[in-house]
Structures are given as structure tokens and as C-alpha cells.
Design an enzyme around this catalytic site. Structure first.
Site, PDB file in Angstrom:
ATOM      1  N   CYS A   1     -72.469 -51.523  15.170  1.00  0.00           N
ATOM      2  CA  CYS A   1     -73.671 -50.773  14.797  1.00  0.00           C
ATOM      3  C   CYS A   1     -73.488 -50.116  13.425  1.00  0.00           C
ATOM      4  O   CYS A   1     -72.368 -49.759  13.047  1.00  0.00           O
ATOM      5  CB  CYS A   1     -73.972 -49.701  15.845  1.00  0.00           C
ATOM      6  SG  CYS A   1     -74.533 -50.421  17.393  1.00  0.00           S
TER       7      CYS A   1
ATOM      8  N   CYS B   1     -77.855 -53.163  15.266  1.00  0.00           N
ATOM      9  CA  CYS B   1     -78.085 -51.897  15.962  1.00  0.00           C
ATOM     10  C   CYS B   1     -77.765 -50.715  15.053  1.00  0.00           C
ATOM     11  O   CYS B   1     -77.058 -50.860  14.054  1.00  0.00           O
ATOM     12  CB  CYS B   1     -77.262 -51.840  17.254  1.00  0.00           C
ATOM     13  SG  CYS B   1     -75.509 -52.239  17.040  1.00  0.00           S
TER      14      CYS B   1
END
Ligand code: NAD
Length: 260
Positions: free
Chosen positions: A82, A164
């Protein structure tokens, strides 16, 4: 014999398969899995090369489907952490320099399959077990469902779907539309970000040194991007000439007036 060869030569309007395609795929795969990203050291490069070849060999080069690449995608199966995804559009070199310096950031070409295929060309022919090194379909002049375009479309889609946290995009402020809805970024990646996972898109609009700025964060193309992103419930920010990217240009050309 001679006549057949020359008609083969004229078949498509795009550049033919890259010479030594198989060897380059294998070499890049070992380089990436053993040296660049040892977390992937257990991937089987021989199998990856074979799955890549099987995706398109002995097939009509204008009838590619995403399914053709599923076995290859399954073999590789890589995720990006992420906050580390970087998209780009018309800024390939600069985006790659940025992720190279920011070590743990990833453009698509910093993932195994993007790394293997970057700048390569490949196609086969329905009547042959060989690759066509003379010509391959051009995505505009011949067919859009060629194996190279379908590969990048699918890879870009999966790269965006898997992103993400906070994601970034490097855009070119020295062309009239820094955001282009018809580019792969605008057509594929923007629409496949998952709002459940991606909180924010940060856009960096970078002007080429010595070129007149043609677009910026306050221009209408970025306004379109902002609207699409917010519509999808993802936050959006934009910054002109973000220093971490700008400095990379200045390393190459420190005498430029905008680098002082
Ligand atoms: P872009 O317009 O700068 O295009 C990038 C490259 O892909 C150019 O060489 C272009 O000629 C080619 N390209 C674009 N669409 C194509 C298609 N349908 N068929 C064949 N070639 C095509 O920027 P973009 O279109 O926004 O694509 C960049 C984004 O998409 C990046 O974020 C990246 O993740 C991904 N992508 C990468 C590549 C690559 O060659 N490494 C290609 C396509 C997409």
C-alpha cells in the site's frame, strides 16, 4: 520461397517481434527475481517464459483475449505494498527515475511482468510455431486486440485493481492535455482503482525543463480527472512541479533557470 518471405514481411504495419525475445524474457526474469526483488526468488522463470510464449504462439495475432494471458498472470501473482503505486502517462522516463530513487515505489514496469515486457514487441501467426520477427499488428493501423495491447491493458487493469492506500500519478504538463481520457491511465487505470482500498490519488503535473508549460493542476484536463476520481469516492490532490520529481530533471540539467 522468396515470394512467400516478402509477402510475410508486408503482412502488418507494426514492428516485428524483438530479436532474441525468448532469451530477453528469461534474462530479465532471472535478473528481477534473483537481484531486483528477491522476495520473488522462488518464481520459475522457465515456466514464466513458456507461459508467455504459449499465450500468443500459433494464434491469429489480431484475436488476442485476456484469457490467453491468465496462465501467465497466475504464475507470477505479485502484489505491491500500500502507498507505493505510481501511475504515469506521457512521462515514462521521469516516472521510472522517480521510482528508482524512491527505491520501494513501483510503476507497472517495476513489477515482474512489466519489467519483463517493457519496450518489447511480440506476435506469432495462426499457421506457424514461430514468432513473426518481420512485422506485428500495429494497434491503430491493424487491430486493437493484438497481443501486445491486450497484455498491457490487462496488466494495467490488474495493477490498478490491486493498488491500495495513497496512489500517485506523474503527468506531463508540457502537452495540451496532461490528463487524457483515451490513454491507458485515463481509460483503464483510473476506472479500476478500488474505492474500498484506495483513499487518495495524488497527481504530480511536471513541466519539461525549457519547454513552455501547456497544462497545470488548474487546467481543464486535471479538472476532468479530479471530477472522475471524486465521483468514485476517492480523494484527489494535485501539485505542479512536485519537488521530489522536479529535482530529478534538475540533476540532468542543473543550469536550467527553473532549477536555481
Ligand atoms: P502513454 O500514452 O505515455 O503510453 C505509454 C506507452 O504505451 C506508449 O509507448 C504508447 O504508444 C503505448 N500504448 C498506449 N496504449 C496502447 C495500446 N492500446 N496498444 C499498444 N500500445 C499502447 O501513457 P498511457 O497510455 O497512459 O499508459 C501508461 C500507463 O499505463 C502507466 O500508468 C502504466 O502503468 C500503463 N502502461 C504501460 C505500458 C508500457 O509500455 N510500459 C504500456 C501501456 C500502459
Amino acid at each position: 520461397r522468396m515470394r512467400r518471405r516478402s509477402s510475410e514481411h508486408m503482412k502488418w504495419n507494426g514492428t516485428g517481434s524483438t530479436a532474441h525475445f525468448q532469451e530477453i524474457v528469461l534474462e530479465r526474469c532471472y535478473n528481477y527475481t534473483q537481484l531486483v526483488q528477491p522476495a520473488l526468488r522462488d518464481r520459475d522463470c522457465q515456466k514464466i517464459r513458456e507461459a508467455f510464449r504459449n499465450a500468443f504462439i500459433s494464434k491469429d495475432p489480431c484475436s488476442a483475449t485476456e484469457e490467453d494471458y491468465h496462465p501467465l498472470m497466475k504464475l507470477v501473482n505479485q502484489t505491491v505494498p500500500c502507498d507505493k503505486t505510481v501511475f504515469w502517462s506521457k512521462t515514462k522516463e521521469l516516472a521510472h527515475q522517480y521510482t528508482k530513487v524512491q527505491r520501494e515505489m513501483f510503476t507497472l514496469e517495476d513489477t515482474l511482468l512489466g519489467y519483463i515486457a517493457d519496450d518489447l514487441s511480440w506476435c506469432g501467426d495462426a499457421g506457424s510455431h514461430e514468432m513473426n520477427y518481420q512485422s506485428c499488428p500495429h494497434w491503430k493501423k491493424d487491430c486493437s486486440n493484438n497481443f501486445v495491447s491486450v497484455f498491457w491493458g490487462l496488466l494495467s487493469k490488474r495493477f490498478a485493481e490491486n493498488a491500495c492506500g495513497v496512489v500517485q500519478v506523474v503527468l506531463n504538463g508540457s502537452i495540451s492535455n496532461a490528463f487524457d481520457g483515451k490513454s491507458t491511465f485515463g481509460r483503464v487505470e483510473v476506472h479500476n482503482l478500488n474505492p474500498m482500498k484506495v483513499h487518495m490519488l495524488q497527481a504530480w503535473v511536471i513541466h519539461d525543463l525549457g519547454k513552455f508549460p501547456s497544462d497545470s493542476c488548474s487546467g481543464s484536463s486535471i479538472n476532468d480527472l479530479s471530477w472522475i476520481i471524486k465521483q468514485r469516492n476517492i480523494k484527489f490532490t494535485c501539485q505542479d512541479n512536485y519537488s521530489s520529481v522536479k529535482f530529478l530533471q534538475c540533476v540532468k540539467k542543473p543550469e536550467d533557470s527553473s532549477c536555481r
